[in-house]
Design a protein around this motif. Structure first.
Motif, short mmCIF file in Angstrom:
data_model
loop_
_atom_site.label_atom_id
_atom_site.label_comp_id
_atom_site.label_asym_id
_atom_site.label_seq_id
_atom_site.Cartn_x
_atom_site.Cartn_y
_atom_site.Cartn_z
N ILE A 5 -151.52 -18.41 -9.82
CA ILE A 5 -151.39 -19.16 -8.75
C ILE A 5 -152.82 -19.51 -8.25
O ILE A 5 -153.56 -19.07 -8.09
N THR A 6 -153.30 -20.97 -8.30
CA THR A 6 -154.35 -21.55 -8.22
C THR A 6 -154.70 -22.29 -6.79
O THR A 6 -153.82 -22.44 -6.31
N ILE A 7 -155.84 -22.61 -6.48
CA ILE A 7 -155.85 -23.33 -5.41
C ILE A 7 -155.57 -24.57 -5.50
O ILE A 7 -155.16 -25.22 -4.49
N THR A 8 -155.37 -25.18 -6.55
CA THR A 8 -154.76 -26.56 -6.86
C THR A 8 -153.21 -26.43 -6.58
O THR A 8 -152.70 -27.44 -6.10
N ASP A 9 -152.50 -25.55 -6.90
CA ASP A 9 -151.26 -25.18 -6.76
C ASP A 9 -150.95 -25.21 -5.18
O ASP A 9 -150.08 -25.91 -4.69
N VAL A 10 -151.70 -24.60 -4.42
CA VAL A 10 -151.74 -24.41 -2.93
C VAL A 10 -151.88 -25.94 -2.31
O VAL A 10 -151.14 -26.24 -1.71
N ALA A 11 -152.78 -26.75 -2.75
CA ALA A 11 -153.16 -28.06 -2.38
C ALA A 11 -152.05 -28.79 -2.80
O ALA A 11 -151.60 -29.39 -1.64
N GLU A 12 -151.47 -28.88 -3.82
CA GLU A 12 -150.09 -29.66 -4.16
C GLU A 12 -149.08 -29.36 -3.08
O GLU A 12 -148.42 -30.13 -2.79
N GLU A 13 -148.71 -28.05 -2.97
CA GLU A 13 -147.63 -27.60 -2.08
C GLU A 13 -147.88 -27.95 -0.76
O GLU A 13 -146.80 -28.53 -0.09
N ALA A 14 -149.23 -27.89 -0.27
CA ALA A 14 -149.32 -28.42 1.24
C ALA A 14 -149.54 -29.92 1.50
O ALA A 14 -149.27 -30.42 2.40
N GLY A 15 -149.81 -30.77 0.20
CA GLY A 15 -149.89 -32.09 0.36
C GLY A 15 -151.12 -32.34 0.96
O GLY A 15 -151.54 -33.48 1.63
#
Length: 356
Positions: A5-15
């Motif tokens: 899991i990357t910071i990009t995944d977190v950003a996409e999940e959180a919008g």
């Protein structure tokens, strides 16, 4: 193989943007509370494990801010300035002792954007001590709800608001005053309160009547006076009020020294009475001028530097949890707010006489 899991995944999940995620993880300012919650929820859901370099984080120089609220944009002079200077001195000494930088700034309006602008101007802001005596109601406090760092209010106290407060123990102080006067033989005591309303002044006023009931002290309606929280204005206003008193109590309690000094002047110069032989006077605050008049004013000493120090200690305790918890980026710690009341001392001087 399980995907990392990357910071990009977190950003996409959180919008949100990756910058916002980075700001939350690294505890940077500029992220709204709602955005922060979404990011933290995404981090927890995805089980994202951010890579921290705690050795560099722990040695990062952080700053404590002392924020003075000055809604009238006036230059503080005389006792107002001296009083706040003691708060600042205590906060600064403790900040430096704990390894923080220290800054003092002003907030001139109750505008959230202005408040956040001040916060954003300070790199690595750790916490804020807010000198909040001019904050009147719940709406005034609301602009602080979204601050990205811990904060504490001093010089005010509101039991129904979910914030941190460090203030004077007004109730205990007033009971000490009335107990002291009673011990000196005074059973009839008047009060001079302030037209201007602040939490501390109001608490002293209400506590006076509670203390009078407790000690069985007489306080006639004609002895309950109200004047201005300004020496010159009170000096002009009080003679008119005092002339309406057919009789006087043996002592007056004033909610602050400025009013007490004006009262003492009026009793002696305008009415020709002798303080304390005919009327005793007690103030509150122990400002410098209280020891420079004749007779010297008995008063309540407020531990102003201790209040400033305690506010920084409280913030530091929260920073240790916020800045030192490896799990902070996964789940924000839930800390209950704290309220601390600092005790006072009676300064016994010549303005109070033993009443036989």
């Amino acid at each position: 193989m399980k995907k990392r899991i990357t910071i990009t995944d977190v950003a996409e999940e959180a919008g949100v943007s990756k910058t916002s995620v980075s700001f939350v993880i690294n505890q940077k300012k500029g992220v709204r509370a709602e955005t922060r919650k979404r990011v933290l929820a995404a981090i927890k859901k995805l089980n994202y494990k951010p890579q921290f370099n705690f050795s560099s984080f722990d040695t990062l120089k952080k700053t404590m801010l002392f924020l003075q609220i000055n809604l009238e944009k006036r230059i503080l002079t005389g006792q107002d300035s001296a009083f706040i200077a003691h708060y600042i001195s205590g906060a600064q000494k403790m900040s430096l002792k704990l390894g923080y930088e220290f800054e003092n700034k002003y907030l001139y309006s109750l505008d959230e954007s202005e408040l956040l602008k001040i916060c954003n101007e300070i790199e690595d802001l750790a916490g804020i001590v807010v000198q909040g005596s001019l904050l009147k109601n719940e709406e005034d406090f609301n602009i602080f709800s979204n601050l990205p760092v811990p904060f504490v209010f001093i010089d005010t106290y509101h039991p129904f608001l979910p914030f941190n407060f460090v203030d004077i123990d007004n109730e205990s102080a007033v009971f000490k005053v009335i107990s002291y006067l009673v011990s000196q033989g005074h059973k009839s005591i008047g009060i001079v309160s302030a037209v201007e309303s602040t939490y501390n002044l109001d608490r002293r006023y209400l506590s006076f009547f509670e203390a009078c009931r407790y000690f069985g002290v007489e306080c006639r309606e004609s002895w309950q006076l109200e004047t201005y929280f300004n020496y010159d204005e009170a000096s002009k206003h009080l003679p008119k009020l005092l002339e309406n008193c057919e009789t006087f109590p043996t002592a007056f309690f004033c909610v602050c020294d400025i009013i007490a000094l004006a009262l003492q002047k009026c009793l002696q110069q305008d009415l020709g009475l002798v303080v304390p032989d005919q009327v005793s006077v007690v103030g509150f605050d122990n400002i410098d001028a209280s020891s420079m008049v004749e007779p010297r004013l008995s008063t309540v000493n407020v531990s102003k530097e201790q209040i400033g120090q305690k506010a920084v200690i409280l913030l530091n305790e929260r920073m240790q949890l916020y800045g030192g918890m490896e799990d902070f980026a996964i789940e924000e710690p839930k800390l209950n707010h704290e309220r601390t009341l600092i005790g006072t001392d009676i300064v016994r001087r010549e303005s109070v006489k033993y009443n036989r």
